[in-house]
Design a protein around this motif. Structure first.
Motif, PDB file in Angstrom:
ATOM      1  N   SER A 187      -7.090 -29.417 -24.141  1.00 37.48           N
ATOM      2  CA  SER A 187      -7.739 -28.114 -24.029  1.00 37.48           C
ATOM      3  C   SER A 187      -8.021 -27.872 -22.552  1.00 37.48           C
ATOM      4  O   SER A 187      -8.120 -28.823 -21.781  1.00 37.48           O
ATOM      5  CB  SER A 187      -9.061 -28.088 -24.815  1.00 37.48           C
ATOM      6  OG  SER A 187      -8.816 -28.303 -26.193  1.00 37.48           O
ATOM      7  N   ALA A 189      -9.793 -24.877 -19.420  1.00 35.35           N
ATOM      8  CA  ALA A 189     -10.605 -23.690 -19.108  1.00 35.35           C
ATOM      9  C   ALA A 189     -10.225 -23.136 -17.744  1.00 35.35           C
ATOM     10  O   ALA A 189     -10.013 -23.898 -16.798  1.00 35.35           O
ATOM     11  CB  ALA A 189     -12.089 -24.055 -19.118  1.00 35.35           C
ATOM     12  N   ALA A 221      -7.713 -25.772 -27.651  1.00 32.82           N
ATOM     13  CA  ALA A 221      -8.482 -24.606 -27.201  1.00 32.82           C
ATOM     14  C   ALA A 221      -8.113 -24.186 -25.780  1.00 32.82           C
ATOM     15  O   ALA A 221      -7.964 -25.032 -24.894  1.00 32.82           O
ATOM     16  CB  ALA A 221      -9.983 -24.906 -27.269  1.00 32.82           C
ATOM     17  N   VAL A 223     -10.040 -22.055 -23.125  1.00 31.89           N
ATOM     18  CA  VAL A 223     -11.388 -21.535 -22.896  1.00 31.89           C
ATOM     19  C   VAL A 223     -11.348 -20.524 -21.747  1.00 31.89           C
ATOM     20  O   VAL A 223     -10.813 -20.820 -20.677  1.00 31.89           O
ATOM     21  CB  VAL A 223     -12.362 -22.695 -22.582  1.00 31.89           C
ATOM     22  CG1 VAL A 223     -13.750 -22.171 -22.255  1.00 31.89           C
ATOM     23  CG2 VAL A 223     -12.415 -23.676 -23.762  1.00 31.89           C
ATOM     24  N   ILE A 247     -11.017 -19.449 -26.933  1.00 33.39           N
ATOM     25  CA  ILE A 247     -12.464 -19.600 -27.073  1.00 33.39           C
ATOM     26  C   ILE A 247     -13.139 -18.983 -25.849  1.00 33.39           C
ATOM     27  O   ILE A 247     -12.920 -19.441 -24.726  1.00 33.39           O
ATOM     28  CB  ILE A 247     -12.870 -21.090 -27.190  1.00 33.39           C
ATOM     29  CG1 ILE A 247     -12.128 -21.787 -28.335  1.00 33.39           C
ATOM     30  CG2 ILE A 247     -14.388 -21.216 -27.333  1.00 33.39           C
ATOM     31  CD1 ILE A 247     -12.461 -21.299 -29.720  1.00 33.39           C
ATOM     32  N   GLN A 258     -16.765 -17.739 -29.951  1.00 35.60           N
ATOM     33  CA  GLN A 258     -17.342 -17.741 -28.599  1.00 35.60           C
ATOM     34  C   GLN A 258     -18.568 -18.648 -28.545  1.00 35.60           C
ATOM     35  O   GLN A 258     -19.192 -18.938 -29.568  1.00 35.60           O
ATOM     36  CB  GLN A 258     -17.757 -16.322 -28.182  1.00 35.60           C
ATOM     37  CG  GLN A 258     -16.599 -15.362 -28.002  1.00 35.60           C
ATOM     38  CD  GLN A 258     -17.050 -13.964 -27.584  1.00 35.60           C
ATOM     39  OE1 GLN A 258     -18.243 -13.661 -27.533  1.00 35.60           O
ATOM     40  NE2 GLN A 258     -16.072 -13.119 -27.274  1.00 35.60           N
ATOM     41  N   ASP A 268     -23.207 -22.024 -30.200  1.00 37.04           N
ATOM     42  CA  ASP A 268     -21.773 -22.142 -30.459  1.00 37.04           C
ATOM     43  C   ASP A 268     -21.440 -21.371 -31.742  1.00 37.04           C
ATOM     44  O   ASP A 268     -21.953 -21.696 -32.810  1.00 37.04           O
ATOM     45  CB  ASP A 268     -21.449 -23.640 -30.614  1.00 37.04           C
ATOM     46  CG  ASP A 268     -20.024 -23.912 -31.084  1.00 37.04           C
ATOM     47  OD1 ASP A 268     -19.250 -22.961 -31.269  1.00 37.04           O
ATOM     48  OD2 ASP A 268     -19.704 -25.109 -31.260  1.00 37.04           O
ATOM     49  N   ALA A 301     -18.866 -23.406 -20.472  1.00 35.20           N
ATOM     50  CA  ALA A 301     -17.448 -23.787 -20.419  1.00 35.20           C
ATOM     51  C   ALA A 301     -17.287 -25.278 -20.712  1.00 35.20           C
ATOM     52  O   ALA A 301     -16.409 -25.688 -21.476  1.00 35.20           O
ATOM     53  CB  ALA A 301     -16.860 -23.440 -19.053  1.00 35.20           C
ATOM     54  N   ALA A 304     -17.869 -25.855 -24.358  1.00 37.85           N
ATOM     55  CA  ALA A 304     -16.729 -25.395 -25.169  1.00 37.85           C
ATOM     56  C   ALA A 304     -15.621 -26.455 -25.202  1.00 37.85           C
ATOM     57  O   ALA A 304     -15.056 -26.749 -26.257  1.00 37.85           O
ATOM     58  CB  ALA A 304     -16.193 -24.074 -24.616  1.00 37.85           C
TER      59      ALA A 304
END
Length: 472
Positions: A187, A189, A221, A223, A247, A258, A268, A301, A304
């Motif tokens: 994942s 971000a 994910a 992010v 996300i 979100q 969350d 972040a 997440a």
């Protein structure tokens, strides 16, 4: 040298471009795997000669003072991330059909079977803090992890060393992503996007595209920041694995899929049963230190990515409580006569400074240094109503002074022409004169430091020392 793992390096002719923090470990690692390594470097100074001697003692060939010529029969180039894509060396490699990898790409290709997953973070600002917060959360969940990439442990050391990790938290710059075409994170971000390093990338579009590479092939994910549409656009454009989710994180009330903030709580609505109706409390805003808006965004972040990895809510709270930010990142130095003095020397561009100024209601702002091609109109216009006064230092301070004259003409400005070591003490004294009880004197320069100081750390240290002298 396709996209798979390279298992046999014996006798492969690899050119490492650049010595420095990534080149030396890359050359050692490749030599250790049996490759025939040649290092090329633009510079030929004392430091380069010292590093060259260390590598030559191992049997690595080093060419100093010529980083532009492609060595004969090169099969692969591994480059330092900072080398610009338009260098003649890379044009020659392109013409000869020689692939170019960065140190991150090399580390990705050298992973052992069943190696740790990567949770990756990029963005113009906040990367280091977010990665460190994430590592703290993962540790609180009992996972073996390390903060690596642009910070901390070298990625190559983490991948090739004896220490076994469950998951790595990886900070990646736009440079590193440019040279890492096959990276595929669990994942990832993108925290935010603002103009930076445009001299290297050539355009904002190219800069954004390189940042967006972090989402390619994500499994669980992607992010993004709901307040920064460009980050969501990058998710839309990414080619991800089936079932990977977008996300969002927001400083407001989160929608389904979100994470956000409700009545002083981080919550969350992404990794919960029935996310249309339910939300999971993760932590209190007060658990985030410092609780400035942009730092809460960093925490969301990090949370997440941790939740995407399956970390329980309690570990998010504990990890955020345990986390201590690095020096010179909105660090409270002292209160003197009812005025707070805050060191954010790490705010070396306008985007970081904008976030810093937004954290305080009434500010005497100490700014200036090397502008790196930045303009200051938008920053000053947005912050004008918060400014009690401004003290300007450094080579490009006139650019900030002119923006203040245009957008905040009523704000008193002190322009310090001196660049000697005593300049920061005078700047702090002038700021004290302008400040009133309840104000914050904020060092958030919006510029690089190298015109007056060795680095932003030394600039922050000088500020803190000057504040201590005031208090004394």
């Amino acid at each position: 040298m396709g996209s798979g793992q390279v298992t046999d390096w014996q006798g492969k002719r690899v050119t490492v471009a650049g010595l420095g923090v990534s080149g030396v470990p890359a050359a050692k690692a490749l030599h250790g795997l049996g490759a025939k390594v040649t290092v090329v470097n633009d510079g030929d100074d004392a430091r380069a000669r010292e590093q060259a001697a260390e590598l030559e003692a191992l049997g690595v060939t080093v060419r100093l003072g010529d980083g532009d010529t492609l060595p004969d029969s090169t099969e692969l180039i591994v480059t330092a991330p900072g080398w610009k894509p338009d260098k003649p060396l890379f044009a020659a490699a392109d013409a000869a059909g020689v692939p170019v990898w960065g140190d991150v790409e090399l580390a990705w290709r050298l992973r052992k079977p069943g190696a740790a997953d990567w949770l990756a973070v990029t963005g113009t600002n906040g990367k280091t803090t977010t990665v460190q917060m994430l590592a703290s959360i993962l540790e609180a969940a009992g996972l073996r992890t390390a903060a690596v990439g642009n910070i901390g442990v070298s990625l190559l050391d983490a991948v090739l060393g004896d220490e076994e990790y469950d998951v790595l938290t990886v900070e990646l710059s736009s440079y590193q992503l440019h040279w890492a075409p096959s990276l595929r994170a669990h994942s990832a971000a993108v925290l935010n996007l603002a103009p930076d390093h445009l001299d290297w990338h050539g355009s904002m579009e190219a800069y954004a595209k390189d940042k967006g590479r972090i989402y390619e092939g994500n499994r669980v994910a992607c992010v993004y920041n709901t307040a920064d549409k460009a980050t969501e656009d990058l998710v839309r454009e990414a080619d991800v694995e089936e079932g990977c989710r977008a996300i969002g994180f927001t400083l407001g009330t989160p929608g389904p899929s979100q994470l956000g903030v409700v009545e002083g709580l981080l919550v969350d609505r992404a990794f919960v049963e029935n996310r249309q109706k339910n939300a999971q409390e993760l932590a209190e805003v007060a658990d985030v230190k410092p609780a400035a808006p942009h730092n809460i965004a960093n925490a969301l972040a990090a949370a997440a990515l941790a939740r995407a990895y399956g970390v329980p809510a309690g570990a998010v709270r504990e990890g955020l409580r345990n986390f201590r930010p690095d020096a010179h990142r909105i660090a409270h130095v002292a209160d003197v006569d009812g005025v707070a003095y805050v060191d954010d020397s790490k705010a070396t561009n306008t985007h970081a400074t904008q976030a810093s100024l937004a954290a305080y209601d009434s500010v005497v702002w100490i700014a200036g240094g090397l502008a790196k091609g930045a303009t200051f109109d938008e920053l000053v216009a947005g912050a004008a109503k918060r400014l009690r006064g401004a003290v300007l230092i450094g080579r490009d301070r006139a650019l900030i002074r002119e923006a203040l004259a245009r957008h905040a003409p009523e704000v008193p400005v002190v322009d310090l022409g001196r660049t000697d070591t005593g300049a920061m003490l005078q700047a702090v004294q002038e700021a004290r004169r302008l400040a009133r009880p309840g104000d914050t004197v904020l060092l958030a320069p919006a510029c690089a430091s190298m015109d007056m100081f060795a680095n932003y750390n030394k600039r922050g240290d000088a500020f803190a020392q000057a504040v201590r002298e005031l208090g004394a």
